[in-house]
Design a protein around this motif. Structure first.
Motif, PDB file in Angstrom:
ATOM      1  N   ASP A  14       0.778  -1.346   0.137  1.00 34.60           N
ATOM      2  CA  ASP A  14      -0.030   0.008  -0.013  1.00 34.60           C
ATOM      3  C   ASP A  14       0.888   1.141  -0.055  1.00 34.60           C
ATOM      4  N   LEU A  15       2.124   0.859  -0.418  1.00 36.42           N
ATOM      5  CA  LEU A  15       3.215   2.560  -0.448  1.00 36.42           C
ATOM      6  C   LEU A  15       2.550   3.533  -1.379  1.00 36.42           C
ATOM      7  N   PHE A  16       2.004   3.143  -2.362  1.00 38.33           N
ATOM      8  CA  PHE A  16       1.341   4.062  -3.302  1.00 38.33           C
ATOM      9  C   PHE A  16       0.259   4.673  -2.848  1.00 38.33           C
ATOM     10  N   ASP A  17      -0.750   3.735  -2.392  1.00 32.62           N
ATOM     11  CA  ASP A  17      -2.133   4.445  -1.969  1.00 32.62           C
ATOM     12  C   ASP A  17      -1.833   5.280  -0.867  1.00 32.62           C
ATOM     13  N   GLU A  18      -0.883   4.975   0.093  1.00 29.21           N
ATOM     14  CA  GLU A  18      -0.799   5.865   1.244  1.00 29.21           C
ATOM     15  C   GLU A  18       0.232   7.029   0.990  1.00 29.21           C
ATOM     16  N   GLU A  35       1.977  -2.974  -7.388  1.00 31.09           N
ATOM     17  CA  GLU A  35       2.893  -2.454  -6.609  1.00 31.09           C
ATOM     18  C   GLU A  35       4.184  -3.285  -6.417  1.00 31.09           C
ATOM     19  N   GLU A  36       5.334  -2.676  -6.650  1.00 31.58           N
ATOM     20  CA  GLU A  36       6.626  -3.441  -6.648  1.00 31.58           C
ATOM     21  C   GLU A  36       6.559  -4.353  -5.489  1.00 31.58           C
ATOM     22  N   TYR A  37       6.046  -4.081  -4.453  1.00 25.58           N
ATOM     23  CA  TYR A  37       6.257  -4.996  -3.240  1.00 25.58           C
ATOM     24  C   TYR A  37       5.649  -6.192  -3.575  1.00 25.58           C
ATOM     25  N   ASP A  38       4.392  -6.281  -4.354  1.00 23.03           N
ATOM     26  CA  ASP A  38       3.853  -7.590  -4.467  1.00 23.03           C
ATOM     27  C   ASP A  38       4.753  -8.670  -4.972  1.00 23.03           C
ATOM     28  N   SER A  39       5.525  -8.447  -5.902  1.00 24.50           N
ATOM     29  CA  SER A  39       6.314  -9.498  -6.101  1.00 24.50           C
ATOM     30  C   SER A  39       7.505  -9.451  -5.295  1.00 24.50           C
ATOM     31  N   ASN A  40       8.132  -8.518  -4.863  1.00 22.14           N
ATOM     32  CA  ASN A  40       9.308  -8.476  -3.989  1.00 22.14           C
ATOM     33  C   ASN A  40       8.983  -9.472  -2.558  1.00 22.14           C
ATOM     34  N   ILE A  41       8.014  -9.275  -2.108  1.00 22.63           N
ATOM     35  CA  ILE A  41       7.552 -10.209  -0.946  1.00 22.63           C
ATOM     36  C   ILE A  41       7.404 -11.782  -1.110  1.00 22.63           C
ATOM     37  N   VAL A  42       6.950 -11.931  -2.251  1.00 24.18           N
ATOM     38  CA  VAL A  42       6.760 -13.087  -2.766  1.00 24.18           C
ATOM     39  C   VAL A  42       8.199 -13.882  -2.890  1.00 24.18           C
ATOM     40  N   ILE A  43       9.137 -13.047  -3.546  1.00 25.21           N
ATOM     41  CA  ILE A  43      10.671 -13.643  -3.728  1.00 25.21           C
ATOM     42  C   ILE A  43      11.325 -13.637  -2.738  1.00 25.21           C
ATOM     43  N   ALA A  44      10.909 -12.890  -1.722  1.00 29.53           N
ATOM     44  CA  ALA A  44      11.659 -13.033  -0.409  1.00 29.53           C
ATOM     45  C   ALA A  44      11.148 -14.212   0.571  1.00 29.53           C
ATOM     46  N   ARG A  45      10.019 -14.509   0.321  1.00 34.31           N
ATOM     47  CA  ARG A  45       9.240 -15.390   1.132  1.00 34.31           C
ATOM     48  C   ARG A  45       9.642 -16.875   0.657  1.00 34.31           C
ATOM     49  N   HIS A  46       9.790 -16.829  -0.675  1.00 38.35           N
ATOM     50  CA  HIS A  46      10.333 -18.111  -1.057  1.00 38.35           C
ATOM     51  C   HIS A  46      11.988 -18.368  -0.938  1.00 38.35           C
ATOM     52  N   THR A  47      12.717 -17.241  -0.797  1.00 41.73           N
ATOM     53  CA  THR A  47      14.005 -17.351  -0.501  1.00 41.73           C
ATOM     54  C   THR A  47      14.149 -17.783   1.011  1.00 41.73           C
ATOM     55  N   VAL A  48      13.448 -17.308   1.828  1.00 35.45           N
ATOM     56  CA  VAL A  48      13.571 -17.584   3.259  1.00 35.45           C
ATOM     57  C   VAL A  48      13.184 -19.301   3.395  1.00 35.45           C
ATOM     58  N   GLU A  49      11.836 -19.476   2.922  1.00 38.12           N
ATOM     59  CA  GLU A  49      11.498 -20.907   2.900  1.00 38.12           C
ATOM     60  C   GLU A  49      12.424 -21.842   2.527  1.00 38.12           C
ATOM     61  N   GLU A  50      13.408 -21.660   1.172  1.00 41.11           N
ATOM     62  CA  GLU A  50      14.198 -22.564   1.048  1.00 41.11           C
ATOM     63  C   GLU A  50      15.360 -22.745   1.848  1.00 41.11           C
ATOM     64  N   LEU A  51      15.754 -21.608   2.471  1.00 39.68           N
ATOM     65  CA  LEU A  51      17.007 -21.687   3.319  1.00 39.68           C
ATOM     66  C   LEU A  51      16.505 -22.074   4.734  1.00 39.68           C
ATOM     67  N   SER A  52      15.476 -22.512   5.006  1.00 37.16           N
ATOM     68  CA  SER A  52      15.166 -22.815   6.262  1.00 37.16           C
ATOM     69  C   SER A  52      15.832 -24.079   6.887  1.00 37.16           C
ATOM     70  N   ASP A  53      16.281 -24.974   5.998  1.00 40.80           N
ATOM     71  CA  ASP A  53      16.864 -26.077   6.625  1.00 40.80           C
ATOM     72  C   ASP A  53      18.225 -26.412   6.229  1.00 40.80           C
ATOM     73  N   VAL A  54      18.843 -24.997   5.953  1.00 40.25           N
ATOM     74  CA  VAL A  54      20.512 -25.095   5.626  1.00 40.25           C
ATOM     75  C   VAL A  54      21.207 -25.058   7.009  1.00 40.25           C
ATOM     76  N   ASP A  55      22.075 -25.932   6.997  1.00 37.20           N
ATOM     77  CA  ASP A  55      22.816 -26.076   8.385  1.00 37.20           C
ATOM     78  C   ASP A  55      23.821 -24.907   8.507  1.00 37.20           C
ATOM     79  N   GLY A  56      24.071 -24.451   9.865  1.00 32.16           N
ATOM     80  CA  GLY A  56      24.893 -23.318  10.115  1.00 32.16           C
ATOM     81  C   GLY A  56      24.265 -21.955   9.518  1.00 32.16           C
TER      82      GLY A  56
END
Length: 462
Positions: A14-18, A35-56
Motif C-alpha cells: 500500500d505504499l502508493f495508496d498511502e 505495486e513493486e512490493y507484491d513481487s518483492n515479498i513473494v520472492i523474499a518468502r520463497h528465498t527464506v523458505e528454501e533456506l530454512s533447512d540449511v545447516d549453520g
C-alpha cells in the motif's frame, strides 16, 4: 560458526495508496494496478523458505508476518544491530523507458565481497536463462547520484540489492513478476546466492520448481483461501469498481468479504455466481472498468476535508518522504523529499486527492506544498503560537554579503550595512512582509533594531 543473513523485501504494501511513492505501475494490460512490493515479498518468502533447512545459517526476516513499515534508516539499524554477515534487499526495477529490461545486482563500489556476491547473482540468473540489465552488476557510488542507495551505503556488512527485472516493462511484468513459477524460481536463485556467498552447502535447497498444479497463478482461477499478489490485483479491480469488501480493501487475502463482492459483481453482470475470479469474471471486470474510466474525467479529484489554524506543524516519521508542488501523487508534480524528524512549520488543510489524502503545508518562506496525510508516515504536532524563531539569533551562512536595513525595506536609501558569513543579530523580534518578500526584524547587542532578509538561502536561525 553459524552465519546470519537478513532478508528484506523492498518497500511495503500500500505504499502508493498511502504515500504516492515508489513501487507502482498502473494501467497495465494485465491488471489495473501493480505495486513493486507484491513481487518483492513473494520472492523474499520463497528465498527464506528454501533456506530454512540449511545447516549453520540463521535467517532474519522481519516481514515474515506481513508488511514492515520501518524506515530505511531503521532497516539499516536492524541489520547492524543483529550483526548480520550478509544482507539481501530484494527489489524490482523501474525506468521511464518502457523497453528497459533485465535483472541486475547492486553492491557498494569499494566492497570486494559485495562485488563477489553480485557476480554470483549474475551467474545464477544467466544460468537460469534470464536476461540481464547491462552486464548484470553495478557498484553503487555516492558520487554518481542515481545509484547512491542509502541501504547499500549505510549497512555495515556486505549487502546485495537485487533489481529483479523492470516492472515498467509490460513483457517482464507479465512474464516474470506476475508469474508464480518464475517468482519461486527467482527466490530459489536468491537462496543459492546466499549459500554460495556465505560458503554454505546448497544441498538442502529445492530446485525452485512449482509443484502445485492447483496454484491460482498457474490456473488463473482465484477463490476463497488464496493469498498473494494475484489476489491483490483482482481486489484492486473490485475497489476501482466501488466494491470495498467490507473495508478490508486489497489485502491480498481472498476472504469471505472478497467472495461476497465477487458474487455481487457476477450477479449484476449476468455471470455464473460462484464467488471465484476466473478468466471470464476477470475479463468482465476489466471491460466494465474501462467503460467507467472512458466516461469519467481523467483528472485527479481534489476535495477539501478540513482546515487548520496556525497551531500545527507536520513532521515526517520516515526518510525520503515525497512532497508535491500540487495536490497530486504524480512523479511530474514531485517537488522534493523530507527525512524523519523534518517537516513543515504550518499545516493549512487536509484534502482528498484521488483515493488518498494529503495535507497542504507551508514552509518558512510561505511556499505551499502537499504531502501524504497517512499516520504511518507523518505526525501533526501542536506549536506554540509564538513563532519558534522569536528571541533567537539570525546569522548569515552565505559566501558573500547580506544587506540589512534600518527600516522594513529593500531600497538602497535604507541600506545601512552588510553581514558576512557567521555575522548576525542576537535576537529576532518578528518576521514582517516587505514588498514581495519577508524580513526578520532583529536587535543588535545594543538593542538597536534592523531588518534583514529571512530567505533561508542567505540566513539561518540558530
Amino acid at each position: 560458526m553459524s552465519k546470519t543473513l537478513v532478508v528484506f523485501a523492498g518497500h511495503y504494501e500500500d505504499l502508493f495508496d498511502e504515500e504516492g511513492s515508489k513501487g507502482i505501475y498502473t494501467d497495465t494490460e494485465a491488471d489495473g494496478q501493480y505495486e513493486e512490493y507484491d513481487s518483492n515479498i513473494v520472492i523474499a518468502r520463497h528465498t527464506v523458505e528454501e533456506l530454512s533447512d540449511v545447516d549453520g545459517l540463521r535467517v532474519l526476516f522481519p516481514q515474515k508476518n506481513g508488511a514492515d513499515y520501518r524506515s530505511l534508516r531503521a532497516r539499516v539499524d536492524y541489520c547492524n544491530r543483529n550483526g548480520a554477515d550478509m544482507v539481501l534487499f530484494i527489489h524490482s526495477n523501474a525506468s521511464s523507458a518502457r523497453s528497459a529490461h533485465g535483472a541486475c545486482a547492486f553492491y557498494y563500489y569499494t566492497s570486494g565481497e559485495g562485488k563477489r556476491m553480485a557476480n554470483i547473482y549474475r551467474d545464477e540468473m544467466q544460468d537460469a536463462g534470464y536476461p540481464l540489465w547491462s552486464n548484470g552488476t553495478y557498484g553503487c557510488n555516492p558520487d554518481d547520484g542515481w545509484s547512491n542507495f542509502f541501504v547499500v551505503r549505510k549497512t555495515a556488512m556486505p549487502v546485495l540489492l537485487t533489481e529483479n527485472f523492470f516492472f515498467t516493462n509490460p513483457k517482464e511484468l507479465r512474464e516474470y513478476l506476475q508469474d508464480g513459477k518464475d517468482l519461486k524460481k527467482i527466490g530459489h536463485i536468491h537462496a543459492r546466492v546466499a549459500c554460495r556467498s556465505l560458503g554454505l552447502s546448497t544441498n538442502k535447497l529445492g530446485d525452485g520448481a512449482y509443484s502445485s498444479s492447483a496454484d491460482p497463478e498457474i490456473t488463473g482461477v482465484y477463490g476463497e483461501g488464496d493469498r498473494g499478489p494475484g489476489v491483490k490485483r483482482r481486489q484492486n479491480l473490485l475497489l476501482k469498481l466501488d466494491y470495498d469488501m467490507d473495508g478490508y480493501g486489497a489485502d491480498g487475502s481472498f476472504g469471505p468479504a472478497t467472495v461476497e463482492a465477487v458474487k455481487a459483481f457476477q450477479k449484476k453482470h449476468g455471470l455464473a455466481v460462484d464467488g471465484m475470479v476466473g478468466p471470464k469474471t476477470e475479463a468482465k471486470m476489466k471491460e466494465v472498468l474501462k467503460a467507467k474510466n472512458d466516461s469519467s474525467d481523467d483528472s485527479e479529484e481534489v476535495k477539501q476535508l478540513k482546515t487548520f489554524n496556525d497551531n500545527y506543524r507536520l513532521e515526517s516519521k520516515v526518510n525520503d518522504l515525497r512532497f508535491y508542488g500540487n495536490p497530486s501523487w504524480s512523479d511530474e508534480d514531485k517537488y522534493g523529499t523530507v527525512d524523519a524528524g523534518i517537516g513543515f512549520p504550518k499545516v493549512e488543510r487536509l484534502v482528498k486527492v484521488g483515493r488518498g489524502r494529503q495535507y497542504e503545508v507551508v514552509n518558512s518562506n510561505g511556499d505551499h506544498f502537499y504531502i501524504t496525510a497517512a499516520e504511518k508516515f507523518v505526525t501533526l504536532k501542536e506549536t506554540d503560537t509564538t513563532p519558534s524563531y522569536v528571541g533567537r539569533r539570525v546569522e548569515s551562512h552565505y559566501n558573500g554579503r547580506v544587506r540589512f536595513y534600518n527600516a522594513p525595506s529593500w531600497e538602497d536609501e535604507h541600506h545601512v550595512g552588510s553581514l558576512t558569513k557567521g555575522q548576525g543579530f542576537p535576537e529576532i523580534v518578528e518576521k514582517v512582509n516587505v514588498g514581495g518578500g519577508k524580513q526578520y526584524k532583529a536587535k543588535n547587542s545594543n538593542g538597536e533594531v534592523y531588518y534583514v532578509t529571512s530567505n533561508e538561502n542567505y540566513v539561518q536561525v540558530v
